[in-house]
Design a protein around this motif. Structure first.
Motif, mmCIF file in Angstrom:
data_model
loop_
_atom_site.group_PDB
_atom_site.id
_atom_site.type_symbol
_atom_site.label_atom_id
_atom_site.label_comp_id
_atom_site.label_asym_id
_atom_site.label_seq_id
_atom_site.Cartn_x
_atom_site.Cartn_y
_atom_site.Cartn_z
ATOM 1 N N HIS A 185 1.334 9.395 -2.299
ATOM 2 C CA HIS A 185 1.276 10.801 -2.724
ATOM 3 C C HIS A 185 1.051 10.913 -4.223
ATOM 4 C CE1 HIS A 185 2.173 13.784 0.412
ATOM 5 N NE2 HIS A 185 2.795 12.814 1.040
ATOM 6 N N THR A 186 1.891 10.215 -4.992
ATOM 7 C CA THR A 186 1.829 10.422 -6.439
ATOM 8 C C THR A 186 0.560 9.830 -7.026
ATOM 9 O OG1 THR A 186 3.179 8.456 -6.773
ATOM 10 C CG2 THR A 186 4.309 10.581 -6.718
ATOM 11 N N THR A 187 0.091 8.719 -6.478
ATOM 12 C CA THR A 187 -1.161 8.149 -6.965
ATOM 13 C C THR A 187 -2.322 9.081 -6.642
ATOM 14 O OG1 THR A 187 -0.442 5.868 -6.871
ATOM 15 C CG2 THR A 187 -2.786 6.238 -6.662
ATOM 16 N N ALA A 188 -2.344 9.589 -5.427
ATOM 17 C CA ALA A 188 -3.406 10.506 -5.028
ATOM 18 C C ALA A 188 -3.418 11.730 -5.933
ATOM 19 C CB ALA A 188 -3.217 10.930 -3.574
ATOM 20 N N GLU A 189 -2.226 12.262 -6.187
ATOM 21 C CA GLU A 189 -2.105 13.480 -6.980
ATOM 22 C C GLU A 189 -2.550 13.255 -8.428
ATOM 23 O OE1 GLU A 189 1.835 14.956 -7.048
ATOM 24 O OE2 GLU A 189 1.231 16.960 -7.699
ATOM 25 N N SER A 190 -2.157 12.119 -8.995
ATOM 26 C CA SER A 190 -2.516 11.855 -10.395
ATOM 27 C C SER A 190 -4.017 11.680 -10.572
ATOM 28 C CB SER A 190 -1.798 10.595 -10.889
ATOM 29 O OG SER A 190 -0.409 10.776 -10.814
ATOM 30 N N HIS A 191 -4.685 11.231 -9.511
ATOM 31 C CA HIS A 191 -6.118 10.941 -9.615
ATOM 32 C C HIS A 191 -6.994 11.945 -8.859
ATOM 33 C CE1 HIS A 191 -5.934 7.129 -11.761
ATOM 34 N NE2 HIS A 191 -4.878 6.818 -11.040
ATOM 35 N N ASP A 192 -6.409 13.045 -8.351
ATOM 36 C CA ASP A 192 -7.188 14.039 -7.589
ATOM 37 C C ASP A 192 -7.972 13.387 -6.453
ATOM 38 O OD1 ASP A 192 -6.252 15.347 -9.767
ATOM 39 O OD2 ASP A 192 -8.160 16.243 -10.367
ATOM 40 N N ARG A 193 -7.270 12.579 -5.678
ATOM 41 C CA ARG A 193 -7.927 11.798 -4.649
ATOM 42 C C ARG A 193 -7.525 12.199 -3.244
ATOM 43 N NH1 ARG A 193 -6.739 5.890 -7.003
ATOM 44 N NH2 ARG A 193 -8.547 5.770 -8.354
ATOM 45 N N VAL A 194 -8.390 11.862 -2.281
ATOM 46 C CA VAL A 194 -7.970 11.827 -0.892
ATOM 47 C C VAL A 194 -7.625 10.386 -0.560
ATOM 48 C CG1 VAL A 194 -8.667 12.146 1.517
ATOM 49 C CG2 VAL A 194 -9.383 13.810 -0.223
ATOM 50 N N MET A 195 -6.426 10.187 -0.020
ATOM 51 C CA MET A 195 -5.996 8.845 0.365
ATOM 52 C C MET A 195 -5.928 8.785 1.890
ATOM 53 S SD MET A 195 -4.942 6.477 -1.933
ATOM 54 C CE MET A 195 -4.589 6.414 -3.712
ATOM 55 N N ILE A 196 -6.594 7.781 2.445
ATOM 56 C CA ILE A 196 -6.521 7.543 3.888
ATOM 57 C C ILE A 196 -5.550 6.381 4.110
ATOM 58 C CG2 ILE A 196 -7.847 7.055 5.977
ATOM 59 C CD1 ILE A 196 -9.143 9.336 4.614
ATOM 60 N N VAL A 197 -4.583 6.555 4.989
ATOM 61 C CA VAL A 197 -3.650 5.473 5.314
ATOM 62 C C VAL A 197 -3.820 5.111 6.773
ATOM 63 C CG1 VAL A 197 -1.266 4.696 5.127
ATOM 64 C CG2 VAL A 197 -2.038 6.674 3.786
ATOM 65 N N GLU A 198 -4.327 3.910 7.023
ATOM 66 C CA GLU A 198 -4.493 3.490 8.415
ATOM 67 C C GLU A 198 -3.243 2.750 8.860
ATOM 68 O OE1 GLU A 198 -8.416 1.903 9.621
ATOM 69 O OE2 GLU A 198 -7.256 0.406 10.728
ATOM 70 N N VAL A 199 -2.610 3.270 9.925
ATOM 71 C CA VAL A 199 -1.381 2.654 10.432
ATOM 72 C C VAL A 199 -1.627 2.058 11.817
ATOM 73 C CG1 VAL A 199 0.059 4.275 9.135
ATOM 74 C CG2 VAL A 199 -0.531 4.782 11.506
ATOM 75 N N MET A 200 -0.660 1.293 12.306
ATOM 76 C CA MET A 200 -0.818 0.656 13.606
ATOM 77 C C MET A 200 -0.808 1.689 14.734
ATOM 78 S SD MET A 200 0.975 -3.051 13.434
ATOM 79 C CE MET A 200 0.027 -4.377 12.647
ATOM 80 N N GLY A 201 -1.324 1.295 15.872
ATOM 81 C CA GLY A 201 -1.409 2.188 17.020
ATOM 82 C C GLY A 201 -2.807 2.148 17.616
ATOM 83 N N ARG A 202 -3.059 1.138 18.440
ATOM 84 C CA ARG A 202 -4.397 0.972 18.982
ATOM 85 C C ARG A 202 -4.663 1.954 20.118
ATOM 86 N NH1 ARG A 202 -7.666 -2.916 17.371
ATOM 87 N NH2 ARG A 202 -5.956 -3.998 16.357
ATOM 88 N N HIS A 203 -3.608 2.207 20.915
ATOM 89 C CA HIS A 203 -3.792 3.042 22.096
ATOM 90 C C HIS A 203 -3.005 4.348 22.033
ATOM 91 C CE1 HIS A 203 -5.783 -0.444 23.508
ATOM 92 N NE2 HIS A 203 -4.686 -1.161 23.486
ATOM 93 N N VAL A 204 -1.919 4.337 21.235
ATOM 94 C CA VAL A 204 -1.083 5.542 21.138
ATOM 95 C C VAL A 204 -0.816 5.857 19.671
ATOM 96 C CG1 VAL A 204 0.012 5.044 23.350
ATOM 97 C CG2 VAL A 204 1.125 4.311 21.220
#
Lengths: 343, 343, 343, 343
Positions: free
Chosen positions: A155-174
């Motif tokens: 959050h704070t890194t995205a906010e400081s740099h005016d960025r969209v951050m994508i976070v890919e998490v586990m969960g192949r089927h659900v």
């Protein structure tokens, strides 16, 4: 009695807590002994096993991630020719009952052994929380916690740099990890495999944020997310046993589209294996301990062909068949409620 | 619609997440507005309130412990003469419904207001997990996590110094925090208010450990633990509204007895307020967010006199009367299972 | 006096703690006021600024990652034509001195402004710890902590699955994060940019582990690691301002080689941006607070053209020129000592 | 060579990391062997020792709090009659050099042995950071982190309830933990043993906060804090070896005064032993590892009578005499700077 246990499938925080709890309950409540087969089903086939004692050593593993027995990914179908071998091994070792700890595949194997006359009580395990018939599985809370910590930091890194951050998490089927980590982490959009995503809608959601003066966005994407048919071109990869198309890098792909169409700086982080290792949360240690103790009790009460499960505040036994008939997916109303929380 | 909310009673991680979720759901799903009364019931009586907007500011509070509205401990009985004032204040402010967030006492007040014609939906809050009719309350998981982290740290100090460590955790009337933190932390004995303790048995359990060659012991004691009648002399302190005798320092008292009778070095740590402050765990953020959203929905669907509750995987509505009729205590079978885990 | 501050370059935990400390010291010790330029140097050029008050609001930012002023990556060379504009803006706003907070590039800009007559005191900032003339920079300890937590979690997963795990951490030009996180995390090999790696040696180290009966390995790789010339083929990417070849994905490349030659399952995790966001560690909050307070003091004592620096236990002032003449790299003896720790 | 090590005095996170590092460096760099005496000096006198091997077992202890060798508090003076016994034991076991790990008392013992002809290299250890001649000692960073986490949690509880929270942290003779945790945690007042406190000033500081509209206050108190003579009545307790008056409960006493005079709700939390146990921070693991490796090197280079020490970025050797001549206290200018940060 003399029990055996084994751990199979992917690593999951809490496995050792289950093993400890089985050993301690068997020993302290029933005076029984326990052996552990190594490296999952293959250890059972090859008769590689360890005696597990109710001592200081077993006590210490409560906090340890991974599994002291090792794990393996031998598919249950593969040992169908090995039934006689398994029976012989169990008989030679004087084993009265088997407690396999594992996910949907493992429990299918457990059911098949049970159907073939081996006394079995299963313990469901998956960080994905996709086992049917139980409210939660251990490891899931730890995975969500790790993912949430990461999102908090982004959050704070995205906010400081005016960025969209994508976070890919586990969960192949659900999408359980994405749903919970996205909600806990205050994500501005969350994409789960159960609901094919509309890239236009995601792009619009981000544009809306920037138009309203917000400076950044966080999007949580389950690794198994898939676009609505025809809306986005990509290499589809293989179709797996559940009929899902898997694709490595959906987070990156969504990020590229947003960058192209919103014109904002976008970065993608793939959390990967840190979600499935390490010390379990207190929640997972309690759940794993209760699963282990109740599985040991079920064995001593002769309730074979069953699987422990969490229902509300109680641990109950369900039929192994119920645990494996389908994956537990995120219900529509849970995803809809989460959407109101999207920033 | 125009909703009002307030937080009352002790601090609890997740309060802000509930507030945020009420505001966001009301705004995004229904186009409604929300005000917050300050410092609990007293703010309602004195008409001190803030407008809460669905903006970046409210978004940020998800992670913040405490409550942006402040809280107070005004007992519901105290405002029984203030009903007309409350009604007038709500009417003047154009409030259509009230969502009080609090523990057993707060929900009793909510029920009394509801019985007197005010449209109310309650949200249960207690780190102690003692509200009836719901599986868990937010704040409990955070409290257990903080206590478990502390116990993890005390293990190695106890072991290095051959000590018995007593950890006194919160829980004046119920032992949920002690039960879960004791189980998660691998405590060698756990004492809860629901089961009067036998000091002889605790002493024997420690002696047994040292005779078996173990070098240390960890004992978790709920602050409201009480000895079996006649087994130990102490100043009983006051009897509270639930008929429980409260006593500050039961951990210390048990420690003194062990020191005297086992002859081992004993130290007592009282965890205190760090259990109820700070950033909520991911689990508590999800639960609090779901509670808030469902309470906002219930208000818009006119389901007054109710209280949100967690049942298994679902958030449901229960009658406010069910939430307040008695404290939810640790059932006997849960404590018995935990005992097999005692080292 | 009236001071101005700005934050420039990549996000770094502790930036807000520096800002808070400047404001508080200026206000409480000297009765001075502070303004903050937004988004780095560009805010100074475009005269976008905020008044910063010594109030509750500024107090709260101590724990917050990111920077409330925003940051930018405008290269100092770019504003060489803007000197008159900068001088005019500072004069119009009544600014007596400027405290830029940033890395090597930012401090070069600070020096250039100082050389051109603007009263400047710099604060060094880099999670990479590569600023010359100071023992440590804030943000580094947080980055190492996040990376170490991740490595701790990967150990158990690697062990349970008999895997080699590659962890790619930040550090394009210097290996400080890799060195410290590798040592703290008990890595079995660590690769840093300062020492071109010999893939044969890494492969042999892993083979040796497996031959000795170990079941897994953890390798920490700084993102800027490069192979010894001629030992491995890869796309070299661009050559940057320091003459280093940068290459995205060196961890993956090393992993592929090990997989091919050791025949063990290998997984690569790229930690990415979670290393530079979020709440700073206690260490970084203290260092950042001391930096800010000492910079504010230096301004009031007229010690311009300087930069705060940590030397042992003390914060001292160094000449800005010393801070920017070269990157601080890992000395040979530090890497050699670490090698004895490799498993 | 054949080395021996032992750990003495209070528990401290990082002890196991030092032991591991000594064993690994001795084995991998020099082919030497290491034994560990148990329970501190008493194990040396009674010849109780373990062989320590450079294996997977020793690798695992890096993260573990406490000490696998156990510790003891036998005062060095007590073994003055045991010199012949110690020499005989070392000779019989074929020990070429001894590496004692401990605080000021332990290092005094080490110096005495060295003066009496035993080859010794000391490793300083204290969570209090009070050993002279070294910038920092391992364990200190972990203690500060634990205390800071607690303070973070108390902020929101204090704020929600309009309370003054007193946090008593470790530090009987020096205020390093209080200074750093107070600064990192944003405390509104910090009391250290080096500067006798003026209760009037603390009361005024809190009154000032409440007059300015702030709703709460956090005060960090080192356990060894003492009031200015004549300003407050209390039982002074015993005078210890350093001439300090110790008093259990100074936090409580300050809290009582504030409650009486400010009329605000006040709560006191005594953090206690959780500050000295558990997994070390990354910082402490790196420092402990470097200390161990450099001590092992010093032994092999014959630099006896010395003690490892951190000076800036480097580990150097100091004379044991320098490490024990006085306690390292917080310098006046550090406390003064911190005061500007008080809210």
């Amino acid at each position: 009695m003399r029990l055996a246990t084994l751990t199979s499938g992917g690593d999951c925080p809490g496995l050792n807590a289950v093993i400890r709890s089985i050993v301690r309950t068997a020993s302290a409540e029933y005076g029984s002994t326990v052996v552990g087969y190594q490296d999952g089903w293959v250890g059972l086939l090859e008769d590689r096993r360890l005696d597990l004692y109710d001592d200081e050593e077993i006590d210490r593993i409560l906090l340890r991630g991974g599994t002291i027995l090792g794990t393996g990914r031998l598919h249950p179908d593969k040992f169908r020719n090995g039934l006689d071998q398994i029976k012989a091994n169990l008989e030679d070792a004087g084993i009265d009952a088997l407690i396999p700890i594992g996910g949907e595949g493992t429990l299918k194997g457990a059911k098949w052994l049970s159907d073939n006359g081996i006394p079995v009580v299963g313990v469901p395990k998956t960080i994905d929380n996709d086992v049917n018939g139980t409210d939660y599985t251990f490891g899931f809370d730890t995975a969500v916690s790790v993912a949430t910590d990461a999102i908090d930091r982004l959050h704070t890194t995205a906010e400081s740099h005016d960025r969209v951050m994508i976070v890919e998490v586990m969960g192949r089927h659900v999408g359980w990890i994405a749903l919970h980590a996205g909600m806990a982490g205050g994500a501005h959009y969350t994409v789960i495999p159960e609901v094919p995503f509309d890239i236009d809608e995601i792009v619009k959601a981000m544009q809306r944020r920037f138009q309203m003066g917000e400076k950044y966005g966080i999007i949580v994407v389950a690794e198994g997310a898939t676009p609505k048919e025809g809306t986005i071109d990509y290499d589809e990869g293989e179709v797996d046993q559940y009929g899902h198309k898997t694709f490595v890098g959906m987070g990156q792909l969504i990020g590229d589209e947003i960058k192209r169409r919103v014109g904002q700086d976008v970065r993608t982080t793939v959390l990967g294996h840190i979600q499935r290792g390490g010390t379990p949360t207190a929640y997972d240690r309690v759940l794993a301990t209760r699963y282990g103790a109740n599985a040991a009790r079920a064995v001593h009460e002769g309730k074979f062909g069953s699987c422990v499960a969490l229902h509300g505040e109680e641990i109950e036994l369900i039929d192994l068949a119920n645990a494996v008939d389908e994956l537990k997916t995120v219900p529509q109303h849970r995803y809809e409620l989460a959407q109101w929380m999207f920033g």
